[in-house]
Design a protein around this motif. Structure first.
Motif, short mmCIF file in Angstrom:
data_model
loop_
_atom_site.label_atom_id
_atom_site.label_comp_id
_atom_site.label_asym_id
_atom_site.label_seq_id
_atom_site.Cartn_x
_atom_site.Cartn_y
_atom_site.Cartn_z
N MET A 1 -96.32 -9.85 21.20
CA MET A 1 -95.30 -10.46 21.56
C MET A 1 -94.20 -10.31 20.55
N GLU A 2 -94.21 -10.15 19.43
CA GLU A 2 -93.35 -9.72 18.49
C GLU A 2 -92.61 -8.24 18.51
N LEU A 3 -93.54 -7.43 18.73
CA LEU A 3 -93.34 -6.13 19.07
C LEU A 3 -92.38 -5.93 20.37
N ILE A 4 -92.75 -6.59 21.50
CA ILE A 4 -92.11 -6.51 22.80
C ILE A 4 -90.42 -6.78 22.50
N LYS A 5 -90.23 -7.76 21.75
CA LYS A 5 -88.86 -8.20 21.80
C LYS A 5 -87.86 -7.18 21.30
N TYR A 6 -88.45 -6.36 20.27
CA TYR A 6 -87.60 -5.13 19.85
C TYR A 6 -87.39 -4.32 21.02
N PHE A 7 -88.30 -4.08 22.03
CA PHE A 7 -88.14 -3.13 23.21
C PHE A 7 -87.42 -3.72 24.26
N LEU A 8 -87.46 -5.25 24.40
CA LEU A 8 -86.28 -5.58 25.35
C LEU A 8 -84.84 -5.18 24.86
N LYS A 9 -84.56 -4.93 23.53
CA LYS A 9 -83.08 -4.75 23.15
C LYS A 9 -82.57 -3.23 23.54
N LEU A 10 -83.66 -2.51 23.88
CA LEU A 10 -83.34 -0.96 24.01
C LEU A 10 -82.37 -0.79 24.92
N PRO A 11 -81.34 0.06 24.94
CA PRO A 11 -80.39 0.32 25.82
C PRO A 11 -80.89 0.50 27.50
N PHE A 12 -81.81 1.59 27.35
CA PHE A 12 -82.28 1.52 28.70
C PHE A 12 -82.68 0.54 29.52
N ILE A 13 -83.34 -0.78 28.75
CA ILE A 13 -83.62 -1.58 29.34
C ILE A 13 -82.55 -2.39 30.04
N LEU A 155 -87.31 9.23 37.96
CA LEU A 155 -86.19 9.43 37.08
C LEU A 155 -86.82 9.62 35.81
N LYS A 156 -86.45 10.40 34.80
CA LYS A 156 -86.96 10.48 33.57
C LYS A 156 -86.13 9.56 32.58
N ILE A 157 -86.78 8.78 31.56
CA ILE A 157 -86.41 8.09 30.77
C ILE A 157 -86.87 8.24 29.28
N LYS A 158 -86.10 8.73 28.45
CA LYS A 158 -86.71 8.88 26.96
C LYS A 158 -86.86 7.74 26.20
N VAL A 159 -87.84 7.41 25.95
CA VAL A 159 -88.11 6.15 24.82
C VAL A 159 -87.58 6.35 23.62
N PRO A 160 -86.56 5.84 22.83
CA PRO A 160 -86.06 6.24 21.65
C PRO A 160 -86.98 5.72 20.47
N CYS A 161 -87.00 6.25 19.56
CA CYS A 161 -87.56 5.68 18.34
C CYS A 161 -86.52 4.83 17.57
N PHE A 162 -87.31 3.99 16.47
CA PHE A 162 -86.34 2.77 16.10
C PHE A 162 -85.72 3.49 14.87
#
Length: 321
Positions: A1-13, A155-162
């Motif tokens: 759960m803790e990790l997911i919250k950081y991915f929710l903030k990514l711009p493509f989301i 549609l291709k989406i690049k998942v960025p590193c933090f």
């Protein structure tokens, strides 16, 4: 759960949520990065965003079920180790069934690059003509292994590193781990790679072993000193990865680009051995390591490959000095 919250903030989301609100979502997306775990977290975060009325609240029925991998309208593949023809057949069957509690279905396929051409071809038709209200979220850590026909329909989406600050915040609870500094440096901003290093009890020893090779391997009679290590596939991959990064940092020092050195702790040690290498020799050594990395997929003994690499590193080092 803790990790997911950081991915929710990514711009493509945020962008895809806006597309949803404007009814502009595509029926299929291909998420890619070098880190399979980051890809998996990213698509799970997106599934939460699309199904949750609050864009990921962690407390509604949809969020809870997604986090528990029990949401009836979010289907995960592969069912076994690698995506198969049987998975593709099941997807075709499931795609035409009505959603149970949501307004649409999300089909997640992690690591499509690990599947066979036959499996990807079997999946192609349903991607080309998906049923209404079915969304495909597919991930890969190697775009070259995904069929062009699959790539062209998604549609291709690049998942960025933090960033460095973000990755430190994410893994703050691991500060007492002996691999913490190395994980932050060599995880390259990817959560999966960082976690692998943190959990690897042998990583620090392998790191020191690789440092010995770069700094102290000076003549052929010393090679035998490095052959006592028992090398399996996982260890060999780590050795190649670390050595490649070491020589890349050494190259930056030789080019007077100290600010581009990834592992700052090595600057002093490598500064003392710079005179033993030429720019050309380091470039050739990096290329050599890449070639050895490709050969590990063959049936050649890993120990023999390792010994061959050490011999050739010395040869290149002195020919190009």
């Amino acid at each position: 759960m803790e990790l997911i919250k950081y991915f929710l903030k990514l711009p493509f989301i945020t962008k895809l949520l806006q597309d949803k609100q404007q009814n502009k979502l595509s029926s299929g997306y291909l998420f890619h990065s070098l880190d399979a775990s980051s890809n998996a977290f990213a698509v799970t975060a997106l599934a939460m965003t699309l199904l949750c009325k609050k864009s990921g609240c962690f407390s509604c029925e949809n969020c809870i079920k997604i986090l528990k991998n029990s949401h009836p309208d979010v289907l995960y593949y592969p069912k076994e180790k690698a995506f198969s023809v049987f998975d593709a057949k099941d997807i075709i069957e499931q795609a035409y069934k009505k959603p149970m509690i949501a307004n649409f279905k999300i089909i997640i396929i992690n690591g499509i690059d690990n599947s066979s051409i036959e499996a990807q071809n079997k999946l192609l038709k349903i991607i080309e003509e998906p049923p209404k209200n079915v969304f495909f979220l597919i991930t890969t850590s190697n775009l070259d292994k995904v069929l062009q026909t699959i790539k062209s329909r998604l549609l291709k989406i690049k998942v960025p590193c933090f960033s460095l600050d973000e990755i430190k915040e994410i893994f703050d609870s691991f500060r007492n781990n002996e691999n913490y500094s190395l994980a932050i440096t060599y995880g390259q901003g990817y959560v999966g790679k960082t976690l692998e290093i943190l959990k690897n009890e042998n990583y620090l020893a392998i790191y020191e072993f690789c440092k010995e090779i770069v700094i102290h391997l000076k003549q052929s009679s010393q090679i035998i000193n490095f052959l006592n290590e028992k090398i399996d596939k996982d260890k060999f991959i780590i050795i190649l990865t670390i050595l490649s990064s070491f020589y890349r940092d050494l190259l930056m020092l030789l080019c007077n680009q100290d600010y581009l050195v990834v592992d700052k702790d090595l600057i002093k040690d490598f500064a003392e051995i710079k005179k033993e290498f030429s720019i050309n020799s380091v470039i050739k050594i990096i290329n050599l390591i890449n070639q050895i990395n490709e050969k590990r997929f063959s049936n050649v003994s890993l120990n023999l490959l390792f010994e061959t690499m050490l011999v050739k590193i010395l040869e290149v080092k002195f020919r190009c000095k």
